[in-house]
Motif scaffolding. Structure first.
Motif, PDB file in Angstrom:
ATOM      1  N   ILE A  13      47.499  48.051  47.639  1.00 22.49           N
ATOM      2  CA  ILE A  13      46.956  47.712  46.550  1.00 22.49           C
ATOM      3  C   ILE A  13      47.963  46.831  45.574  1.00 22.49           C
ATOM      4  O   ILE A  13      47.562  46.122  44.869  1.00 22.49           O
ATOM      5  N   GLN A  14      48.864  47.468  45.646  1.00 25.89           N
ATOM      6  CA  GLN A  14      50.203  46.987  44.738  1.00 25.89           C
ATOM      7  C   GLN A  14      50.528  45.733  45.061  1.00 25.89           C
ATOM      8  O   GLN A  14      50.869  44.749  44.344  1.00 25.89           O
ATOM      9  N   ALA A  15      50.571  45.347  46.371  1.00 26.32           N
ATOM     10  CA  ALA A  15      50.671  44.029  47.174  1.00 26.32           C
ATOM     11  C   ALA A  15      49.721  42.960  46.426  1.00 26.32           C
ATOM     12  O   ALA A  15      49.943  41.919  46.273  1.00 26.32           O
ATOM     13  N   LEU A  16      48.380  43.396  46.594  1.00 25.75           N
ATOM     14  CA  LEU A  16      47.356  42.595  46.291  1.00 25.75           C
ATOM     15  C   LEU A  16      47.417  42.464  44.823  1.00 25.75           C
ATOM     16  O   LEU A  16      47.190  41.320  44.330  1.00 25.75           O
ATOM     17  N   ALA A  17      47.840  43.264  43.971  1.00 26.00           N
ATOM     18  CA  ALA A  17      47.811  43.055  42.387  1.00 26.00           C
ATOM     19  C   ALA A  17      49.261  42.250  42.541  1.00 26.00           C
ATOM     20  O   ALA A  17      49.022  41.229  41.373  1.00 26.00           O
ATOM     21  N   ALA A  18      50.170  42.158  43.058  1.00 28.70           N
ATOM     22  CA  ALA A  18      51.315  41.438  42.999  1.00 28.70           C
ATOM     23  C   ALA A  18      50.899  39.868  43.186  1.00 28.70           C
ATOM     24  O   ALA A  18      51.166  38.834  42.530  1.00 28.70           O
ATOM     25  N   ILE A  19      50.065  39.845  44.429  1.00 27.79           N
ATOM     26  CA  ILE A  19      49.570  38.583  44.741  1.00 27.79           C
ATOM     27  C   ILE A  19      48.629  37.802  43.477  1.00 27.79           C
ATOM     28  O   ILE A  19      48.716  36.433  43.277  1.00 27.79           O
ATOM     29  N   LEU A  20      47.841  38.735  43.029  1.00 29.15           N
ATOM     30  CA  LEU A  20      46.960  38.159  41.818  1.00 29.15           C
ATOM     31  C   LEU A  20      47.895  37.555  40.701  1.00 29.15           C
ATOM     32  O   LEU A  20      47.533  36.674  40.305  1.00 29.15           O
ATOM     33  N   ASP A  21      48.797  38.339  40.453  1.00 34.12           N
ATOM     34  CA  ASP A  21      49.695  37.766  39.312  1.00 34.12           C
ATOM     35  C   ASP A  21      50.213  36.658  39.672  1.00 34.12           C
ATOM     36  O   ASP A  21      50.470  35.463  38.906  1.00 34.12           O
ATOM     37  N   GLU A  22      51.002  36.654  40.750  1.00 35.34           N
ATOM     38  CA  GLU A  22      51.825  35.412  41.184  1.00 35.34           C
ATOM     39  C   GLU A  22      51.183  34.156  41.315  1.00 35.34           C
ATOM     40  O   GLU A  22      51.646  32.987  41.033  1.00 35.34           O
ATOM     41  N   ASN A  23      49.801  34.292  41.750  1.00 32.70           N
ATOM     42  CA  ASN A  23      48.935  32.979  41.937  1.00 32.70           C
ATOM     43  C   ASN A  23      48.126  32.777  40.956  1.00 32.70           C
ATOM     44  O   ASN A  23      47.012  31.960  40.895  1.00 32.70           O
ATOM     45  N   ASP A  24      48.199  33.496  39.830  1.00 28.25           N
ATOM     46  CA  ASP A  24      47.554  33.308  38.369  1.00 28.25           C
ATOM     47  C   ASP A  24      45.796  33.377  38.951  1.00 28.25           C
ATOM     48  O   ASP A  24      45.123  32.764  38.308  1.00 28.25           O
ATOM     49  N   MET A  25      45.471  34.406  39.663  1.00 33.88           N
ATOM     50  CA  MET A  25      44.165  34.504  39.962  1.00 33.88           C
ATOM     51  C   MET A  25      43.727  35.650  39.075  1.00 33.88           C
ATOM     52  O   MET A  25      44.352  36.536  38.435  1.00 33.88           O
ATOM     53  N   THR A  26      42.288  35.763  39.158  1.00 33.90           N
ATOM     54  CA  THR A  26      41.637  36.717  38.252  1.00 33.90           C
ATOM     55  C   THR A  26      41.183  38.076  39.150  1.00 33.90           C
ATOM     56  O   THR A  26      40.804  38.966  38.557  1.00 33.90           O
ATOM     57  N   GLU A  27      40.859  37.566  40.632  1.00 36.98           N
ATOM     58  CA  GLU A  27      40.210  38.789  41.186  1.00 36.98           C
ATOM     59  C   GLU A  27      40.512  38.689  42.777  1.00 36.98           C
ATOM     60  O   GLU A  27      40.409  37.404  43.302  1.00 36.98           O
ATOM     61  N   ILE A  28      40.706  39.494  43.434  1.00 37.15           N
ATOM     62  CA  ILE A  28      40.732  39.687  44.845  1.00 37.15           C
ATOM     63  C   ILE A  28      39.885  40.786  45.457  1.00 37.15           C
ATOM     64  O   ILE A  28      39.954  41.952  44.799  1.00 37.15           O
ATOM     65  N   GLN A  29      39.233  40.617  46.626  1.00 36.51           N
ATOM     66  CA  GLN A  29      38.606  41.440  46.926  1.00 36.51           C
ATOM     67  C   GLN A  29      38.831  41.527  48.679  1.00 36.51           C
ATOM     68  O   GLN A  29      38.660  40.552  49.296  1.00 36.51           O
ATOM     69  N   VAL A  30      39.073  42.551  49.272  1.00 37.47           N
ATOM     70  CA  VAL A  30      39.317  42.744  50.508  1.00 37.47           C
ATOM     71  C   VAL A  30      38.737  44.041  51.469  1.00 37.47           C
ATOM     72  O   VAL A  30      38.741  44.895  50.542  1.00 37.47           O
ATOM     73  N   LYS A  31      38.345  43.744  52.465  1.00 37.54           N
ATOM     74  CA  LYS A  31      37.970  45.037  53.250  1.00 37.54           C
ATOM     75  C   LYS A  31      38.928  45.364  54.266  1.00 37.54           C
ATOM     76  O   LYS A  31      39.059  44.294  55.188  1.00 37.54           O
ATOM     77  N   ARG A  32      39.606  46.408  54.346  1.00 38.16           N
ATOM     78  CA  ARG A  32      40.478  46.714  55.449  1.00 38.16           C
ATOM     79  C   ARG A  32      39.945  47.533  56.324  1.00 38.16           C
ATOM     80  O   ARG A  32      39.229  48.818  56.057  1.00 38.16           O
ATOM     81  N   ILE A  33      40.069  47.100  57.710  1.00 37.00           N
ATOM     82  CA  ILE A  33      39.250  48.106  58.653  1.00 37.00           C
ATOM     83  C   ILE A  33      40.220  48.834  59.545  1.00 37.00           C
ATOM     84  O   ILE A  33      41.479  48.297  59.907  1.00 37.00           O
ATOM     85  N   TYR A  34      40.171  50.126  59.640  1.00 28.50           N
ATOM     86  CA  TYR A  34      40.978  50.843  60.394  1.00 28.50           C
ATOM     87  C   TYR A  34      40.242  51.357  61.753  1.00 28.50           C
ATOM     88  O   TYR A  34      39.101  50.954  62.029  1.00 28.50           O
ATOM     89  N   ALA A  35      40.957  52.138  62.347  1.00 24.82           N
ATOM     90  CA  ALA A  35      40.265  52.963  63.872  1.00 24.82           C
ATOM     91  C   ALA A  35      39.214  53.757  63.169  1.00 24.82           C
ATOM     92  O   ALA A  35      39.052  54.138  62.298  1.00 24.82           O
ATOM     93  N   ASN A  36      38.431  54.055  64.319  1.00 25.36           N
ATOM     94  CA  ASN A  36      37.548  55.085  64.287  1.00 25.36           C
ATOM     95  C   ASN A  36      36.374  54.758  63.296  1.00 25.36           C
ATOM     96  O   ASN A  36      35.696  55.733  62.491  1.00 25.36           O
ATOM     97  N   ASN A  37      35.855  53.648  63.166  1.00 21.55           N
ATOM     98  CA  ASN A  37      34.841  53.112  62.191  1.00 21.55           C
ATOM     99  C   ASN A  37      35.257  53.458  60.657  1.00 21.55           C
ATOM    100  O   ASN A  37      34.454  53.681  59.925  1.00 21.55           O
TER     101      ASN A  37
END
Length: 159
Positions: A13-37
């Motif tokens: 989440i901190q990495a996403l926030a850094a990407i948001l700032d570095e690229n002057d974006m206003t929003e990022i939405q990601v779905k992260r899929i793990y094992a076992n559904n």
């Protein structure tokens, strides 16, 4: 959830926030899929105030007493609420001319017909021609060439 996976999620989440700032974006939405559904939906956004249709990141809001004492005496005109307002159908970069060093599609005072291209919004490397929703006269152009625009941001007034 183990401590290691929680720490990894926080780092993600901190990495996403850094990407948001570095690229002057206003929003990022990601779905992260793990094992076992198992999965995690993350939406990171920052508050943006439209100033002349250019996004400006804002700091934390001031205390209510300070906000009330600084309130303008007259209400601020919202261009999106005006009749004839043309709003952005997408997030992207607005271009008022078809290519650099060529004339603009429209100018203030120009007559347009419904369906005429009034500007281009580039989104994901695709040039989207924005048509005039109605015939009329261009009264105001609210964005500059190359401005970043958000969905619903007022672009111009055609009456």
């Amino acid at each position: 959830m183990t401590k290691n996976s929680k720490d990894a999620d926080v780092a993600f989440i901190q990495a996403l926030a850094a990407i948001l700032d570095e690229n002057d974006m206003t929003e990022i939405q990601v779905k992260r899929i793990y094992a076992n559904n198992d999965s995690m939906n993350v939406r990171v956004s920052r508050r943006v105030e439209m100033v002349g249709a250019a996004p400006v990141a804002m700091a934390a809001p001031p205390p209510v007493a300070a906000a009330l004492s600084e309130a303008p005496a007259t209400p601020i005109e919202d261009p999106a609420a005006l009749p004839g307002a043309v709003t952005s159908p997408m997030v992207g970069t607005a271009y008022l001319q078809p290519e650099p060093n060529s004339p603009a599609f429209v100018s203030v005072g120009a007559q347009v017909s419904e369906g005429d291209t009034i500007l281009i919004i580039e989104a994901m490397k695709t040039m989207n021609h924005i048509p005039a929703p109605q015939s009329g006269t261009v009264k105001r152009i609210l964005v500059a060439d190359g401005d970043a625009v958000e969905f619903g941001a007022p672009l111009m007034i055609i009456e």
